[in-house]
Design a protein around this motif. Structure first.
Motif, PDB file in Angstrom:
ATOM      1  N   ALA A   1      -2.095  -6.600  -2.876  1.00 27.37           N
ATOM      2  CA  ALA A   1      -1.299  -6.695  -4.117  1.00 27.37           C
ATOM      3  C   ALA A   1       0.163  -6.957  -3.799  1.00 27.37           C
TER       4      ALA A   1
ATOM      5  N   LEU B   1       5.626  -2.063  -4.374  1.00 29.96           N
ATOM      6  CA  LEU B   1       6.660  -1.998  -5.410  1.00 29.96           C
ATOM      7  C   LEU B   1       7.179  -0.578  -5.603  1.00 29.96           C
TER       8      LEU B   1
ATOM      9  N   GLY C   1       3.529 -10.893  -1.840  1.00 33.81           N
ATOM     10  CA  GLY C   1       3.568 -10.856  -0.383  1.00 33.81           C
ATOM     11  C   GLY C   1       2.205 -11.139   0.234  1.00 33.81           C
TER      12      GLY C   1
ATOM     13  N   GLU D   1       2.008 -14.613   0.446  1.00 32.38           N
ATOM     14  CA  GLU D   1       2.929 -15.094   1.490  1.00 32.38           C
ATOM     15  C   GLU D   1       2.301 -14.966   2.881  1.00 32.38           C
TER      16      GLU D   1
ATOM     17  N   GLY E   1      10.424 -12.565  -1.646  1.00 28.98           N
ATOM     18  CA  GLY E   1      11.389 -12.273  -0.591  1.00 28.98           C
ATOM     19  C   GLY E   1      10.959 -12.717   0.788  1.00 28.98           C
TER      20      GLY E   1
HETATM   21  C1  LIG Z   1       9.701  -7.578  -6.731  1.00 26.53           C
HETATM   22  C2  LIG Z   1      10.679  -6.469  -6.943  1.00 26.53           C
HETATM   23  C3  LIG Z   1      12.101  -6.880  -6.732  1.00 26.53           C
HETATM   24  C4  LIG Z   1      13.046  -5.721  -6.581  1.00 26.53           C
HETATM   25  C5  LIG Z   1      14.254  -5.938  -5.740  1.00 26.53           C
HETATM   26  C6  LIG Z   1      14.087  -6.831  -4.576  1.00 26.53           C
HETATM   27  C7  LIG Z   1      14.258  -6.167  -3.263  1.00 26.53           C
HETATM   28  C8  LIG Z   1      13.765  -7.016  -2.147  1.00 26.53           C
HETATM   29  C9  LIG Z   1      12.545  -6.456  -1.499  1.00 26.53           C
HETATM   30  C10 LIG Z   1      11.599  -7.525  -1.011  1.00 26.53           C
HETATM   31  C11 LIG Z   1      10.492  -7.803  -1.953  1.00 26.53           C
HETATM   32  C12 LIG Z   1       9.617  -8.873  -1.465  1.00 26.53           C
HETATM   33  C13 LIG Z   1       8.619  -9.213  -2.499  1.00 26.53           C
HETATM   34  C14 LIG Z   1       7.567 -10.140  -1.982  1.00 26.53           C
HETATM   35  O1  LIG Z   1       8.071 -11.303  -1.399  1.00 26.53           O
HETATM   36  C15 LIG Z   1       6.781 -10.556  -3.172  1.00 26.53           C
HETATM   37  C16 LIG Z   1       5.952  -9.425  -3.719  1.00 26.53           C
HETATM   38  O2  LIG Z   1       5.014  -9.041  -3.098  1.00 26.53           O
HETATM   39  S1  LIG Z   1       6.369  -8.746  -5.226  1.00 26.53           S
HETATM   40  C17 LIG Z   1       4.895  -7.863  -5.674  1.00 26.53           C
HETATM   41  C18 LIG Z   1       3.849  -8.780  -6.238  1.00 26.53           C
HETATM   42  N1  LIG Z   1       2.694  -8.042  -6.641  1.00 26.53           N
HETATM   43  C19 LIG Z   1       2.444  -7.666  -7.916  1.00 26.53           C
HETATM   44  O3  LIG Z   1       3.214  -7.895  -8.805  1.00 26.53           O
HETATM   45  C20 LIG Z   1       1.133  -6.942  -8.129  1.00 26.53           C
HETATM   46  C21 LIG Z   1       1.281  -5.754  -9.016  1.00 26.53           C
HETATM   47  N2  LIG Z   1      -0.010  -5.136  -9.246  1.00 26.53           N
HETATM   48  C22 LIG Z   1      -0.895  -5.607 -10.149  1.00 26.53           C
HETATM   49  O4  LIG Z   1      -0.709  -6.614 -10.791  1.00 26.53           O
HETATM   50  C23 LIG Z   1      -2.139  -4.801 -10.344  1.00 26.53           C
HETATM   51  O5  LIG Z   1      -1.900  -3.492  -9.920  1.00 26.53           O
HETATM   52  C24 LIG Z   1      -3.373  -5.372  -9.577  1.00 26.53           C
HETATM   53  C25 LIG Z   1      -3.077  -5.597  -8.112  1.00 26.53           C
HETATM   54  C26 LIG Z   1      -3.808  -6.709 -10.217  1.00 26.53           C
HETATM   55  C27 LIG Z   1      -4.559  -4.383  -9.685  1.00 26.53           C
HETATM   56  O6  LIG Z   1      -4.807  -4.049 -11.022  1.00 26.53           O
HETATM   57  P1  LIG Z   1      -5.806  -2.838 -11.412  1.00 26.53           P
HETATM   58  O7  LIG Z   1      -7.089  -3.024 -10.690  1.00 26.53           O
HETATM   59  O8  LIG Z   1      -5.806  -2.743 -12.890  1.00 26.53           O
HETATM   60  O9  LIG Z   1      -5.121  -1.537 -10.759  1.00 26.53           O
HETATM   61  P2  LIG Z   1      -3.794  -0.776 -11.176  1.00 26.53           P
HETATM   62  O10 LIG Z   1      -2.773  -1.706 -11.730  1.00 26.53           O
HETATM   63  O11 LIG Z   1      -4.167   0.420 -11.971  1.00 26.53           O
HETATM   64  O12 LIG Z   1      -3.257  -0.340  -9.740  1.00 26.53           O
HETATM   65  C28 LIG Z   1      -3.931   0.656  -8.985  1.00 26.53           C
HETATM   66  C29 LIG Z   1      -2.907   1.446  -8.206  1.00 26.53           C
HETATM   67  O13 LIG Z   1      -2.267   0.565  -7.250  1.00 26.53           O
HETATM   68  C30 LIG Z   1      -0.850   0.578  -7.463  1.00 26.53           C
HETATM   69  N3  LIG Z   1      -0.303  -0.742  -7.142  1.00 26.53           N
HETATM   70  C31 LIG Z   1      -0.758  -1.939  -7.508  1.00 26.53           C
HETATM   71  N4  LIG Z   1       0.024  -2.914  -7.018  1.00 26.53           N
HETATM   72  C32 LIG Z   1       1.019  -2.307  -6.334  1.00 26.53           C
HETATM   73  C33 LIG Z   1       2.143  -2.786  -5.600  1.00 26.53           C
HETATM   74  N5  LIG Z   1       2.399  -4.089  -5.414  1.00 26.53           N
HETATM   75  N6  LIG Z   1       2.926  -1.856  -5.025  1.00 26.53           N
HETATM   76  C34 LIG Z   1       2.682  -0.526  -5.133  1.00 26.53           C
HETATM   77  N7  LIG Z   1       1.616  -0.017  -5.815  1.00 26.53           N
HETATM   78  C35 LIG Z   1       0.803  -0.901  -6.409  1.00 26.53           C
HETATM   79  C36 LIG Z   1      -0.715   0.913  -8.949  1.00 26.53           C
HETATM   80  O14 LIG Z   1       0.540   1.404  -9.227  1.00 26.53           O
HETATM   81  C37 LIG Z   1      -1.799   1.952  -9.127  1.00 26.53           C
HETATM   82  O15 LIG Z   1      -1.328   3.164  -8.572  1.00 26.53           O
HETATM   83  P3  LIG Z   1      -1.654   4.582  -9.239  1.00 26.53           P
HETATM   84  O16 LIG Z   1      -1.236   4.470 -10.648  1.00 26.53           O
HETATM   85  O17 LIG Z   1      -3.120   4.739  -9.043  1.00 26.53           O
HETATM   86  O18 LIG Z   1      -0.838   5.516  -8.433  1.00 26.53           O
END
Ligand SMILES: CCCCCCCCCCCCC[C@H](O)CC(=O)SCCNC(=O)CCNC(=O)[C@H](O)C(C)(C)COP(=O)(O)OP(=O)(O)OC[C@H]1O[C@@H](n2cnc3c(N)ncnc32)[C@H](O)[C@@H]1OP(=O)(O)O
Ligand SMILES: NC(=O)c1ccc[n+]([C@@H]2O[C@H](COP(=O)([O-])OP(=O)(O)OC[C@H]3O[C@@H](n4cnc5c(N)ncnc54)[C@H](O)[C@@H]3O)[C@@H](O)[C@H]2O)c1
Length: 891
Positions: free
Chosen positions: A495, A499, A546, A549, A577
């Protein structure tokens, strides 16, 4: 020697399953021949097939991964085209569930089978031994059942039924095709009626539906309990019965009841149910009928879900029920009618399920997996037992209390303890191998002498430890001269960035840590990209942000056909990023195509595909996404300063903006087929300018209809609308010729030109003599960003438009105007000189959706008319300062 590859597959029967199986195979870029009976319709002998092909384009969920996959399917009928069968390596029969029809078909096609071609049936209920009765041994050795689940593209389960007569080379060949090419998980089932998943699934459906009707219980409450507590898909049980169709359920259950032994419990729970018979009579057979237990009614475009009232077979809107129970245990301990109902159901269900061992399968984990993959249960039935306070003991005790016999598998103590870890298939495989390196977030295994790294965090999110381990592992792989595989232990890849970790750093104001995390991620990606061993990433489920990526920086990507991947954060205006955008473009370049994406279909068809058209990438990705990032960054002080400097210092153009403007200008050009002559010096003329032009209107035979020299404000349409639209953007001294379609030639007002035919095309010649007053929008000093694009007719000079607007001073973020604060959208005619010039400039050529953000100098925010609109406090604006205008189209 036996041919091991599958080049062409024939599917016979183009009904619900046959057509969708053909689409699934075509999605894997394998050639398919789809055959069906000859039609007597006026539509021709292949009318049934043509209809099936047409349906594939409209069905939801979409059976095709891309409409171009239809090109892999060749249709034919079972009279004229039988010779096509001889080209095929596998023939999958998916015709009606009638043994005599299937037998007749086999007799007809067997003479056309090539040597070693595999013959497979998709039957749901007919035993293998009955299907192959009477066949020659040479066919029996290659006849099997491949039971796909509906919809075949989306259901991972494939039940494979074989017997000892089937040749082992055939088993290998079909297994490779089904798993590697089609991405299915095979579960072997014994040759018993209904195999595994349907035997259990249909038992539960009939048990619940028939008992609930008998006990006069509410389907809505029962479904809610199944979905909320047992985590069954949202359709629940009654919804699934509707989805399958009551008629089909009747066929399946009658067939099962007929073929199962008399002591089988299916016979007992398949209670005669008058209400169900009546529903069948009234065509209330589910989604394809006039309703089922549920119905969706649409009134005035509003959809309402309704539930049947059994007293008179009418439908009432669904009421939401508060759940009385917070857990399965609470439900089972309750003395309510629903508590009692579920006690009965669960005990019977589990006794039946366990009773299928060992006749249906001797593997309890396969039962669990079959229900997850074939019926989309989040938690398999065996795993569910872990949620009962006393586990299986509860079932045993209840069975004793209810005087229900326990299955021999339990009474003769042949069972073994269930190992919870075995529910995670990938983990078992890898854990059987050696762990070389490990931290709390990732592990490196030596699996069959290959280096495999897996992320072990929640959702496989990327944190510092993941990056540390990957860097370490790449070094080790280089030392050993071995390729490195990145494979998830889960059914998703990653994922993306963690975050929660990022949020923690932001909350703690710890931007140093944030920067370090960013730098570490970038270092990791660079390490992957420039390592001197191959990095092979195997992705399934999702690979977001990521995660994507990592794939983009790998040498090879082995992607499951249904992988969802992308730089998702871009869609909300955040820049990835770890170098993803750069890599997306890098891979799209011709010379980098050597780094292929290998999908399970052996073809490149994920969004990472290297042959992705660069223009499309620029068009879609840049227009839709980068603009959003810019718009977001403009909300911050640093972002605003950055753009102010960018524009002030060198008038450097930002290519994607120009591209956006060009796209829209092109659309105007396409509408009118404009040719420009001469360069001109002053200008460009913008809607809202007062211009003097000389014009001619001619018909398509070059007969002059009207000509004059006229001074007017652009957008006021004094002649015909197209003249204002074409003049927009001209320089003084320039001339333009255009061909205009009828709807832009006629305007029903007092100014209209006489003798203009409403349905004819016209030619227009325009020479721009002067523009007054001398206040121009310099395109090099204007930057435009759209958060949305659509291929719609753009707004043109003189069009009426409704929008919300906000004007911000870039240097200090001061909001000079906000229509939302005044609770009022602006309605104007593009070109109205009482509004700022920049507004008309920005609206002209914009497609009528989304928000457009414009950065331009203060002078363009001046309005030229005498009744200057309230929109701007004109004297507050410095001519040379940069302002930001945000326009959101309302209608
Ligand atoms: C981007 C922020 C910018 C802020 C400042 C910038 C600072 C620079 C830092 C560098 C950043 C680099 C970023 C990188 O190049 C690009 C990225 O990776 S950004 C992240 C992209 N990913 C997402 O947006 C995915 C988000 N997640 C989802 O869409 C969904 O969770 C899912 C993966 C489709 C799964 O959906 P579901 O099956 O419905 O499950 P849940 O949503 O209920 O999630 C379960 C559980 O997992 C936790 N979780 C999911 N994704 C993340 C995550 N990326 N980071 C941390 N935790 C995550 C979610 O919170 C749930 O946790 P719980 O509630 O059970 O504790
Ligand atoms: N529908 C499901 O959900 C599902 C799921 C798994 C397996 N199955 C099995 O798949 C097979 C097909 O089921 P379906 O739901 O696609 O049925 P369907 O009724 O939608 O399609 C049957 C097809 O068979 C063709 N046909 C009819 N008579 C024929 C004949 N004499 N010779 C050749 N073709 C003939 C029809 O023209 C039609 O295209 C059945 O064996 C069924 O048990 C169905």
């Amino acid at each position: 020697m036996t041919q091991t590859t599958i080049d062409k597959v024939c599917v016979i029967g183009s009904g619900v399953m046959g057509s969708a199986i053909a689409a699934l195979i075509a999605n894997s870029s394998c050639q398919v021949v789809l055959l069906d009976i000859v039609s007597n319709d006026p539509g021709g002998r292949n009318a049934i097939l043509k209809k099936a092909m047409e349906n594939l384009k409209h069905q939801r969920p979409d059976p095709l991964s891309h409409f171009s996959k239809l090109d892999f399917i060749k249709i034919g009928n079972l009279e004229d085209d039988l010779q096509l069968i001889s080209e095929c390596d596998i023939i999958i029969e998916a015709v009606v569930e009638k043994i005599e029809v299937k037998h007749q078909l086999y007799n007809k096609i067997i003479p056309y089978l090539k040597d070693n071609a595999i013959l497979a049936s998709n039957t749901s209920t007919i035993p293998l031994k009955k299907l192959k009765a009477g066949m020659a041994d040479s066919i029996k050795s290659r006849f099997i059942i491949t039971h796909f689940f509906n919809p075949p593209r989306y259901m991972e389960l494939l039940e494979l039924v074989l017997d000892s007569e089937v040749n082992s080379a055939i088993i290998d060949k079909i297994a490779k095709f089904l798993t590697i090419n089609l991405g299915k998980t095979i579960i072997k089932s014994n040759d018993t009626p209904g195999f595994i998943a349907n035997r259990i699934g249909c038992y539960l459906l009939e048990l619940v539906v028939r008992k609930a009707i008998k006990d006069d219980l509410n389907p809505v409450i029962i479904d809610k309990i199944f979905t909320n507590l047992f985590k069954l898909p949202n359709t629940g049980i009654f919804g699934l019965y509707d989805l399958i169709g009551h008629d089909v359920m009747k066929l399946i259950s009658s067939s099962l009841v007929k073929s199962l032994p008399t002591h089988d419990n299916y016979q007992e729970i398949y209670l005669p149910t008058l209400l169900l018979d009546k529903m069948l009579e009234k065509n209330l057979i589910g989604r394809k009928g006039d309703g089922g237990f549920y119905r969706i009614s649409v009134v005035g475009g509003v959809k309402t879900k309704e539930v049947i009232d059994f007293s008179d077979f009418t439908y009432k809107p669904l009421k939401d029920y508060d759940m009385e129970y917070n857990s399965i245990n609470e439900l089972l301990e309750s003395s309510s009618i629903y508590g009692q109902f579920f006690q009965d159901i669960l005990v019977k269900f589990y006794l039946y399920l366990i009773g299928l061992i060992p006749t249906v399968t001797d593997n309890i984990y396969d039962i669990n997996k079959a229900m997850k993959l074939g019926y989309s249960w989040k938690i398999g039935p065996v795993e569910l037992l872990y949620q009962l306070k006393e586990g299986f003991e509860w079932i045993k005790n209840q069975a004793l209390l209810k005087n229900l016999p326990l299955p021999p598998y339990i009474t003769n103590n042949s069972y073994k303890l269930i190992e919870a870890s075995k529910f995670q298939f990938n983990r078992i495989n890898l854990e059987e191998s050696r762990i070389l390196l490990k931290n709390n977030s990732a592990e490196l295994y030596l699996y069959q002498n290959r280096l495999v790294v897996s992320i072990t965090t929640k959702m496989n999110c990327l944190n510092e430890e993941v990056f540390d381990l990957i860097i370490q592992v790449v070094e080790l792989a280089e030392e050993r001269g071995q390729d490195l595989y990145i494979i998830p232990l889960t059914d998703y890849f990653s994922a993306g960035a963690d975050l929660k970790l990022i949020a923690r750093h932001i909350k703690n104001n710890d931007f140093v840590k944030l920067e370090e995390f960013l730098a570490l991620g970038q270092r990791t990606m660079t390490r992957l990209k420039y390592s001197n061993v191959n990095i092979i990433s195997c992705a399934v489920g999702f690979a977001l942000g990521g995660g994507c990526e990592i794939l983009l920086h790998s040498d090879f990507i082995v992607a499951n056909q249904e992988l969802s991947t992308g730089l998702v954060e871009v869609s909300i205006g955040l820049a990835p990023g770890f170098g993803g955008i750069k890599e997306m473009f890098y891979r799209a370049d011709e010379e980098n195509k050597a780094k292929p994406t290998i999908t399970t279909d052996g073809n490149n068809n994920t969004s990472l595909e290297p042959q992705q058209d660069k223009a499309e990438l620029t068009g879609n990705f840049l227009e839709k996404s980068i603009s959003k990032i810019v718009i977001n960054s403009l909300k911050t002080e640093q972002g605003r300063l950055f753009f102010e400097n960018l524009l002030q210092s060198s008038n450097r153009s930002i290519s994607q903006n120009d591209y956006i403007i060009e796209v829209n200008r092109d659309l105007v050009g396409t509408l009118f087929k404009i040719n420009s002559f001469g360069e001109g010096s002053i200008g460009p003329a913008t809607c809202g300018h007062v211009v003097t032009i000389k014009y001619q209107i001619l018909d398509t035979n070059n007969n002059l209809i009207n000509e004059a020299t006229k001074t007017f404000s652009l957008g006021s349409w004094p002649i015909i609308p197209a003249i204002d639209m074409i003049t927009n953007g001209m320089m003084v001294g320039q001339s333009r010729q255009a061909v205009i379609p009828p709807q832009y030639a006629y305007y029903n007002s007092k100014y209209r030109v006489e003798n203009i035919d409403h349905d004819a095309y016209y030619k227009v010649n325009i020479m721009l003599n002067s523009i007054l007053p001398n206040n121009f929008v310099n395109p090099a000093e204007v930057k435009i960003f759209d958060n949305e694009i659509a291929y719609k007719i753009p707004l043109l000079c003189g069009d009426k438009v409704k929008f919300a607007a906000k004007i911000t001073r870039l240097s200090n973020g001061e909001i000079l105007y906000d229509s939302n604060k005044q609770d009022k959208n602006i309605e104007m005619k593009i070109g109205d000189i009482n509004y700022p010039l920049i507004v008309s400039y920005a609206l002209h050529g914009k497609v009528p959706v989304g928000t457009r953000t414009v950065i331009a100098k203060g002078k363009t925010f001046k309005a030229l008319g005498s009744k200057v609109n309230h929109m701007l406090v004109q004297d507050k604006i410095e001519v040379d300062e940069f302002l930001m205008l945000e326009l959101s189209i309302v209608d």
